[in-house]
Every structure is written in C-alpha cells, then in structure tokens.
Scaffold this motif. Structure first.
Motif, mmCIF file in Angstrom:
data_model
loop_
_atom_site.group_PDB
_atom_site.id
_atom_site.type_symbol
_atom_site.label_atom_id
_atom_site.label_comp_id
_atom_site.label_asym_id
_atom_site.label_seq_id
_atom_site.Cartn_x
_atom_site.Cartn_y
_atom_site.Cartn_z
ATOM 1 N N PHE A 153 21.887 -14.236 63.131
ATOM 2 C CA PHE A 153 22.109 -12.902 62.577
ATOM 3 C C PHE A 153 22.574 -11.940 63.660
ATOM 4 C CE2 PHE A 153 20.329 -8.638 61.707
ATOM 5 C CZ PHE A 153 20.954 -8.352 60.505
ATOM 6 N N VAL A 154 21.891 -11.922 64.776
ATOM 7 C CA VAL A 154 22.232 -11.017 65.879
ATOM 8 C C VAL A 154 23.643 -11.305 66.387
ATOM 9 C CG1 VAL A 154 21.695 -10.427 68.276
ATOM 10 C CG2 VAL A 154 19.849 -10.611 66.588
ATOM 11 N N ARG A 155 23.949 -12.588 66.563
ATOM 12 C CA ARG A 155 25.256 -12.953 67.117
ATOM 13 C C ARG A 155 26.386 -12.608 66.155
ATOM 14 N NH1 ARG A 155 24.299 -17.830 67.680
ATOM 15 N NH2 ARG A 155 25.503 -18.789 66.000
ATOM 16 N N HIS A 156 26.229 -12.975 64.889
ATOM 17 C CA HIS A 156 27.310 -12.738 63.929
ATOM 18 C C HIS A 156 27.476 -11.254 63.626
ATOM 19 C CE1 HIS A 156 28.728 -16.727 62.565
ATOM 20 N NE2 HIS A 156 27.569 -17.127 63.075
ATOM 21 N N PHE A 157 26.380 -10.511 63.564
ATOM 22 C CA PHE A 157 26.503 -9.084 63.276
ATOM 23 C C PHE A 157 27.302 -8.394 64.378
ATOM 24 C CE2 PHE A 157 25.529 -4.724 62.477
ATOM 25 C CZ PHE A 157 25.313 -4.654 61.111
ATOM 26 N N ALA A 158 26.995 -8.714 65.621
ATOM 27 C CA ALA A 158 27.710 -8.091 66.730
ATOM 28 C C ALA A 158 29.178 -8.500 66.756
ATOM 29 C CB ALA A 158 27.036 -8.445 68.050
ATOM 30 N N SER A 159 29.469 -9.773 66.473
ATOM 31 C CA SER A 159 30.855 -10.235 66.542
ATOM 32 C C SER A 159 31.702 -9.669 65.396
ATOM 33 C CB SER A 159 30.907 -11.771 66.517
ATOM 34 O OG SER A 159 30.457 -12.281 65.279
ATOM 35 N N GLU A 160 31.081 -9.441 64.225
ATOM 36 C CA GLU A 160 31.848 -8.959 63.075
ATOM 37 C C GLU A 160 32.008 -7.445 63.039
ATOM 38 O OE1 GLU A 160 30.932 -10.596 59.246
ATOM 39 O OE2 GLU A 160 30.354 -12.537 60.088
ATOM 40 N N THR A 161 31.066 -6.709 63.624
ATOM 41 C CA THR A 161 31.144 -5.250 63.569
ATOM 42 C C THR A 161 31.439 -4.601 64.919
ATOM 43 O OG1 THR A 161 28.782 -4.881 63.996
ATOM 44 C CG2 THR A 161 29.445 -5.251 61.693
ATOM 45 N N GLY A 162 31.242 -5.358 66.003
ATOM 46 C CA GLY A 162 31.411 -4.772 67.328
ATOM 47 C C GLY A 162 30.213 -3.968 67.790
ATOM 48 N N LEU A 163 29.130 -3.958 66.990
ATOM 49 C CA LEU A 163 27.916 -3.209 67.324
ATOM 50 C C LEU A 163 26.710 -4.115 67.120
ATOM 51 C CD1 LEU A 163 28.650 0.066 65.302
ATOM 52 C CD2 LEU A 163 28.928 -0.232 67.780
ATOM 53 N N ASN A 164 25.667 -3.925 67.936
ATOM 54 C CA ASN A 164 24.447 -4.659 67.605
ATOM 55 C C ASN A 164 23.773 -3.988 66.414
ATOM 56 O OD1 ASN A 164 22.361 -2.737 68.449
ATOM 57 N ND2 ASN A 164 22.937 -3.236 70.558
ATOM 58 N N PHE A 165 22.874 -4.706 65.763
ATOM 59 C CA PHE A 165 22.340 -4.258 64.487
ATOM 60 C C PHE A 165 21.621 -2.914 64.592
ATOM 61 C CE2 PHE A 165 18.822 -4.215 61.348
ATOM 62 C CZ PHE A 165 19.599 -4.130 60.198
ATOM 63 N N SER A 166 20.831 -2.712 65.620
ATOM 64 C CA SER A 166 20.068 -1.467 65.726
ATOM 65 C C SER A 166 20.990 -0.266 65.924
ATOM 66 C CB SER A 166 19.053 -1.555 66.873
ATOM 67 O OG SER A 166 19.708 -1.757 68.113
ATOM 68 N N VAL A 167 22.059 -0.445 66.692
ATOM 69 C CA VAL A 167 23.023 0.642 66.895
ATOM 70 C C VAL A 167 23.752 0.939 65.592
ATOM 71 C CG1 VAL A 167 25.160 1.300 68.065
ATOM 72 C CG2 VAL A 167 23.308 0.206 69.354
ATOM 73 N N TRP A 168 24.130 -0.115 64.852
ATOM 74 C CA TRP A 168 24.820 0.074 63.579
ATOM 75 C C TRP A 168 23.936 0.834 62.597
ATOM 76 C CZ3 TRP A 168 24.366 -0.709 58.428
ATOM 77 C CH2 TRP A 168 25.536 -0.697 57.650
ATOM 78 N N ARG A 169 22.664 0.451 62.516
ATOM 79 C CA ARG A 169 21.769 1.118 61.579
ATOM 80 C C ARG A 169 21.549 2.579 61.975
ATOM 81 N NH1 ARG A 169 16.030 -1.537 60.017
ATOM 82 N NH2 ARG A 169 15.777 -1.476 62.275
ATOM 83 N N GLN A 170 21.447 2.858 63.261
ATOM 84 C CA GLN A 170 21.289 4.247 63.693
ATOM 85 C C GLN A 170 22.533 5.065 63.357
ATOM 86 O OE1 GLN A 170 21.337 5.236 67.977
ATOM 87 N NE2 GLN A 170 19.417 6.335 67.618
ATOM 88 N N ARG A 171 23.722 4.469 63.545
ATOM 89 C CA ARG A 171 24.951 5.191 63.207
ATOM 90 C C ARG A 171 25.038 5.432 61.705
ATOM 91 N NH1 ARG A 171 30.789 3.289 65.440
ATOM 92 N NH2 ARG A 171 29.649 3.551 67.412
ATOM 93 N N LEU A 172 24.617 4.452 60.917
ATOM 94 C CA LEU A 172 24.602 4.635 59.460
ATOM 95 C C LEU A 172 23.698 5.804 59.083
ATOM 96 C CD1 LEU A 172 25.244 3.540 56.539
ATOM 97 C CD2 LEU A 172 23.072 2.291 56.741
ATOM 98 N N ARG A 173 22.542 5.882 59.694
ATOM 99 C CA ARG A 173 21.629 6.983 59.395
ATOM 100 C C ARG A 173 22.251 8.324 59.740
ATOM 101 N NH1 ARG A 173 15.838 4.331 61.467
ATOM 102 N NH2 ARG A 173 15.465 3.112 59.557
ATOM 103 N N MET A 174 22.961 8.383 60.847
ATOM 104 C CA MET A 174 23.587 9.641 61.222
ATOM 105 C C MET A 174 24.725 10.004 60.275
ATOM 106 S SD MET A 174 21.731 10.755 63.528
ATOM 107 C CE MET A 174 22.708 12.237 63.750
ATOM 108 N N VAL A 175 25.474 9.006 59.806
ATOM 109 C CA VAL A 175 26.532 9.273 58.825
ATOM 110 C C VAL A 175 25.931 9.855 57.554
ATOM 111 C CG1 VAL A 175 28.186 8.143 57.285
ATOM 112 C CG2 VAL A 175 28.190 7.595 59.714
#
Length: 205
Positions: A153-175
C-alpha cells in the motif's frame, strides 16, 4: 477544445481520473483538450467559462492547473462572455480576446490540486476519504480496504500519486478546509469537520 473556467463566487470541485481540484473565488482552472472530468458546486456558485481551440493550447500545461486570476483577466473574461456570439465577433472583441490570452499566459499557478491514483484498490481509499476527510482509520486499515499489505500500500500509493499517504491525506483535509471556509463556516467547525482534533493542530498545518 480546452476550457478556462473562472469562479467569481462560491467553490467548484473538479475531478479527473488523476486529480481532485477545488476552484475558489478569484481563481481560474485550465482544463486541456480531451481531459475527461466531472464538476459540481459546493452551494451557490457564479462562474464564467471560455473554450480554447486545441491549436492554441500548445503553450499551456498538458494537465489541469489552477491559476490566480488578476482583476484585469476577470474583467476581460466577463466582457468576452457577455458580448460574444458566433454572428457578432467584432474587431474590438478580437483585440479584447488577444489581451485576455496574453494576460492568461502570464498568470501564476497555484498548488491546489490533489493527485489521484489509478489502481482500483487505491481509488476505493481515496474516494472514501474524499467523502469524509475526517475518517481516522489507521494506515493498516486503509491498506486492508485497498486489498494490499501495508508495505505494498505504501509503495503503490507513493508511486501513483507522488505523495506518501499521510501527506496526501493532510493535503486533502486542507483542500476541504478551504472549501468550507469559502462557504463561511467557522474555523473551529471546519477544523473538526476535516479531521483535526484541536485548533492548534489545524493552525500548524
């Protein structure tokens, strides 16, 4: 054709297969030709939209981008939208359109888009969080929802989005926080709605 979408008031959410974008007041979104997308408003919204022939899209990014609109650009856009029709394209409108185009090409871009994954398991995770950014499940539980081990999960999430999961979720919250603040909700309510346990945690992001 490409599309330039400007928001005068309110908030528009736009989704492509690769990104989630939130367009607020005084912002414009560039959507390149052939980009399949959906859009919906969060409450009342006032917008304008102009379309760009594909041959003129070459200088622009190949993916969606949000720009900060200038007062000049907004006034030019409103004039073009108000006065344009296929039977009444005047020399004056041509000059206004040329000025609009030059102004648009000079706009500064904003980093407000959120990359989206492509694999079905990860799409389930991001779609669930987009519906409820306050969902506080642990990474192990999200990996299970995706049908993956934590390491995969960690590897594929980072490779597909360019962000690690925790950073992506924090950015989603800010959006989502920006969207709710634009609707006039109080800061404390917004912080809790998007998953922050305290004002201090929200203010530090």
């Amino acid at each position: 054709r490409g599309q330039i979408l400007g928001v005068i008031s309110g908030v528009m959410a736009v989704r492509t297969d690769r990104e989630y974008l939130l367009v607020g007041p005084d912002q414009v979104l560039w959507l390149p030709p052939r980009v399949v997308h959906t859009a919906h408003s969060h409450g009342a919204v006032s917008t304008w939209s102009l379309y760009v022939d594909e041959k003129y899209a070459q200088p622009l990014p190949s993916g969606p981008v949000i720009f900060k609109a200038t007062p000049l650009l907004k006034e030019l856009a409103v004039r073009i939208v108000r006065d344009t029709n296929e039977r009444n394209w005047t020399t004056t409108l041509s000059r206004i359109a040329d000025i609009f185009w030059e102004e648009f090409l000079s706009l500064p871009s904003l980093a407000l888009s959120l990359p989206r994954p492509l694999s079905p398991g990860l799409i389930r995770v991001t779609a669930t969080l987009e519906e409820d950014p306050a969902d506080s499940r642990m990474q192990e539980e999200w990996a299970s929802l995706a049908g993956m081990s934590v390491r995969t999960f960690v590897r594929h999430f980072a490779s597909e989005t360019g962000l690690n999961f925790s950073v992506w979720r924090q950015r989603l919250r800010m959006v989502h926080a920006q969207e709710q603040l634009a609707r006039g909700l109080g800061v404390t309510s917004v912080a809790l709605n998007v998953g922050y346990e305290s004002m201090g945690a929200f203010a530090s992001t």
